[in-house]
Design a protein around this motif. Structure first.
Motif, mmCIF file in Angstrom:
data_model
loop_
_atom_site.group_PDB
_atom_site.id
_atom_site.type_symbol
_atom_site.label_atom_id
_atom_site.label_comp_id
_atom_site.label_asym_id
_atom_site.label_seq_id
_atom_site.Cartn_x
_atom_site.Cartn_y
_atom_site.Cartn_z
ATOM 1 N N ASN A 25 4.261 -58.900 -20.141
ATOM 2 C CA ASN A 25 3.312 -59.038 -21.243
ATOM 3 C C ASN A 25 2.096 -59.873 -20.867
ATOM 4 N N VAL A 26 2.008 -60.314 -19.621
ATOM 5 C CA VAL A 26 0.819 -61.041 -19.177
ATOM 6 C C VAL A 26 0.157 -60.324 -18.002
ATOM 7 N N LEU A 58 -3.427 -61.082 -17.174
ATOM 8 C CA LEU A 58 -3.584 -62.428 -16.622
ATOM 9 C C LEU A 58 -3.085 -62.479 -15.185
ATOM 10 N N TYR A 59 -2.029 -61.721 -14.923
ATOM 11 C CA TYR A 59 -1.497 -61.656 -13.560
ATOM 12 C C TYR A 59 -2.568 -61.139 -12.610
ATOM 13 N N LEU A 82 -5.778 -61.269 -13.009
ATOM 14 C CA LEU A 82 -6.827 -62.285 -12.855
ATOM 15 C C LEU A 82 -6.379 -63.396 -11.927
ATOM 16 N N SER A 83 -5.109 -63.802 -12.056
ATOM 17 C CA SER A 83 -4.701 -64.936 -11.233
ATOM 18 C C SER A 83 -4.592 -64.518 -9.774
ATOM 19 N N SER A 141 -8.047 -64.437 -8.443
ATOM 20 C CA SER A 141 -8.651 -65.747 -8.206
ATOM 21 C C SER A 141 -8.075 -66.387 -6.950
ATOM 22 N N VAL A 142 -6.840 -66.046 -6.604
ATOM 23 C CA VAL A 142 -6.245 -66.610 -5.390
ATOM 24 C C VAL A 142 -6.756 -65.884 -4.138
ATOM 25 N N VAL A 187 -9.543 -65.287 -3.144
ATOM 26 C CA VAL A 187 -10.750 -65.845 -2.526
ATOM 27 C C VAL A 187 -10.399 -66.637 -1.273
ATOM 28 N N TYR A 188 -9.223 -67.255 -1.271
ATOM 29 C CA TYR A 188 -8.900 -68.210 -0.212
ATOM 30 C C TYR A 188 -8.943 -67.603 1.176
ATOM 31 N N SER A 207 -17.251 -66.692 -1.368
ATOM 32 C CA SER A 207 -16.487 -67.365 -2.420
ATOM 33 C C SER A 207 -17.367 -67.600 -3.636
ATOM 34 N N ILE A 231 -16.371 -66.061 -7.258
ATOM 35 C CA ILE A 231 -16.155 -66.912 -8.434
ATOM 36 C C ILE A 231 -17.093 -66.492 -9.559
ATOM 37 N N MET A 287 0.746 -68.109 -15.478
ATOM 38 C CA MET A 287 -0.461 -67.420 -15.019
ATOM 39 C C MET A 287 -1.684 -68.308 -15.173
ATOM 40 N N THR A 336 -4.171 -69.310 -12.204
ATOM 41 C CA THR A 336 -5.587 -68.937 -12.280
ATOM 42 C C THR A 336 -6.471 -70.172 -12.291
#
Lengths: 336, 170
Positions: A118-119, A122-123, A125-126, A129-130, A132-133, A155, A159, B56, B60
């Motif tokens: 159910n996320v 968000l998964y 997106l997260s 966002s990771v 980038v490293y 980067s 962002i 999450m 994030t």
């Protein structure tokens, strides 16, 4: 207790997805070279195998046998870690994209898709966002000023565009009333494709995702003329191949996410009667979206760096915010 | 349950090791990387607790956005090599004092039996995005709005600072 067969099912599905992504990567490069050649009235690869179809295999073998260099002053651990950190997020991000409804196999009901959480949004997106490293660390650990500048540029770009990307997700979430990808796809069965309701959102998503995967016209980190090859200047052999793979798999992944959020995902005619059509429809949509990305690369010049940042912050972000606001107002007003 | 317990201890070792690594490493970039590992493991802890939304958000916001900015600053300033700890004369005794206080408090809570009564079981839909949204916009509306005003003030501050910087060379 944990059902052993369920674990087997997950492992098989994950292995299948990774296999499809890896071969898909090889043939995406072929697709790109062929389509770009077609657009630019060239021939493209046609030597290896019939019609050049074994070209990706030849490229892969060549890269395996290339010498791997690590610069003397590089930070070795991070230098080796960086390509892995680029490739892994690209592979895991598609875990939440559903490929179809469900099929009956060996007396079990198997859902087509790896994880229905159910996320899911968000998964995505997260993981984005990771991701980038890998690029930042590759630039930093190479001990090369071009690589460093490429990494920093990349980067900053990722962002900046991530914000618009995140806001573009909000439209489909509001329309479906859920962050689960399955719910979003099912809502499109009843309402029709969300691209109709969210034309601006879809456009913003597509542009931002191009920037997110560092594709033309946003391929600043790899701008050959000014930065030699950007963050992967010092990489060779299979380590370079991993960066290359990361980029192409990310293209496929954002295409899959775009198709799921805005183009009805695996939905299409007769999908409820024949569930195996689902993956096919999804594949076709991804194929088309990849084609548009290649088309853009073959025709558009690269943006200048300051314009790219200005565009991200001064055009994309306000437009995305406005889109969220309008969507919310319309939903309350019209009661969708 | 044993599976969960094993997973928890495995992750706990990783989290503690990453925290120690962050403190011990000489290179600021490595410190930042250890901190990212630590944040990511904490995200997995939230998943184990059945709070996917917070997990999450943790990854994030902390492991993603904030640490990227940290890395950015470290790389741009070229401050990779940490100076030997020479300064901070009054900080060290204070840090030791606070650390001891924390350990004693934790020990009292765990062994004094306070933990079994103090911790309430979480609601079943805890960590579910809808539930969090409802809470934020009903019971916690005022703190939520205050936070947003704070963030807005911070953004305005950043813009003002960069504007002034730009004027100086002219």
């Amino acid at each position: 207790m944990i059902d052993i067969w369920l674990v087997v099912e997950w492992v098989v599905k994950s292995a299948l997805l990774i296999f499809v992504l890896l071969t898909g990567f090889a043939y995406t490069t072929f697709y790109e070279r062929k389509l770009a050649a077609l657009i630019q009235v060239r021939v493209g690869p046609n030597r290896v195998g019939p019609g050049g179809w074994l070209q990706p295999l030849a490229d892969g073998i060549k890269l395996i046998f290339k010498e791997e260099l690590i610069p003397a002053n590089a930070y070795k651990t991070v230098f080796i870690l960086a390509p892995i950190l680029t490739a892994v997020p690209a592979l895991v991000i598609t875990a939440v994209v559903p490929w179809g409804t469900q099929i009956e196999l060996f007396g079990r009901t198997i859902a087509l898709g790896i994880a229905d959480v159910n996320v899911a949004v968000l998964y995505i997106l997260s993981v984005a966002s990771v991701s980038v490293y890998g690029i930042v660390l590759a630039g930093w650990s190479s001990d090369n000023k071009y690589a460093m500048l490429g990494g920093l540029r990349s980067s900053a770009q990722m962002i900046s565009y991530e914000l618009s990307l995140g806001l573009a997700f909000v439209g489909p979430i509001l329309l479906a009333g859920s962050m689960s990808m399955n719910d979003i796809v099912n809502a499109q069965r009843d309402l029709g494709w969300f691209v109709i309701y969210q034309p601006i959102g879809a456009l913003i998503f597509y542009i931002a995702s191009l920037a997110e995967v560092n594709r033309a016209p946003f391929d600043m980190p790899e701008a050959e003329q000014e930065l030699t090859a950007g963050y992967h200047t010092e990489y060779s052999g299979m380590k370079f191949a991993l960066f290359f793979m990361g980029e192409y798999i990310k293209m496929a992944a954002v295409s899959a996410i775009f198709a799921t959020l805005f183009l009805g995902g695996y939905r299409g005619p007769f999908v409820d009667q024949y569930p195996l059509l689902g993956p096919l429809y999804l594949f076709l949509k991804i194929f088309l979206s990849l084609g548009v990305m290649i088309w853009i690369r073959a025709t558009m010049p690269r943006l200048r760096y300051d314009r790219l940042m200005a565009f991200g912050w001064k055009v994309m972000l306000p437009a995305a915010l406005l889109n969220v606001f309008l969507t919310a107002v319309l939903i309350i007003w019209r009661g969708w | 349950m044993t599976g969960d317990l094993l997973l928890f201890f495995g992750l706990a070792i990783v989290a503690v090791a990453a925290a120690v690594g962050m403190l011990a490493s000489r290179n600021a970039v490595y410190s930042a990387l250890f901190l990212i590992i630590n944040f990511a493991t904490i995200g997995v802890f939230f998943l184990l607790l059945g709070a996917p939304f917070i997990a999450m958000a943790q990854v994030t916001v902390y492991a993603g956005a904030i640490m990227v900015l940290f890395l950015f600053v470290i790389m741009l300033l070229g401050a990779e090599q940490v100076q030997q700890p020479g300064g901070g004369g009054w900080q060290r005794p204070l840090a030791i004092l606070l650390a001891v206080a924390l350990v004693v408090e934790t020990a009292v809570l765990i062994f004094g039996g306070g933990a079994s009564q103090a911790i309430l079981p979480a609601a079943s839909d805890y960590g579910n995005p809808q539930a969090i949204g409802m809470e934020l916009f009903s019971d916690f509306l005022l703190p939520f709005e205050i936070t947003s005003v704070l963030l807005l003030a911070a953004m305005v501050g950043v813009i003002v600072i960069t504007k002034e910087d730009r004027k100086k060379p002219e």
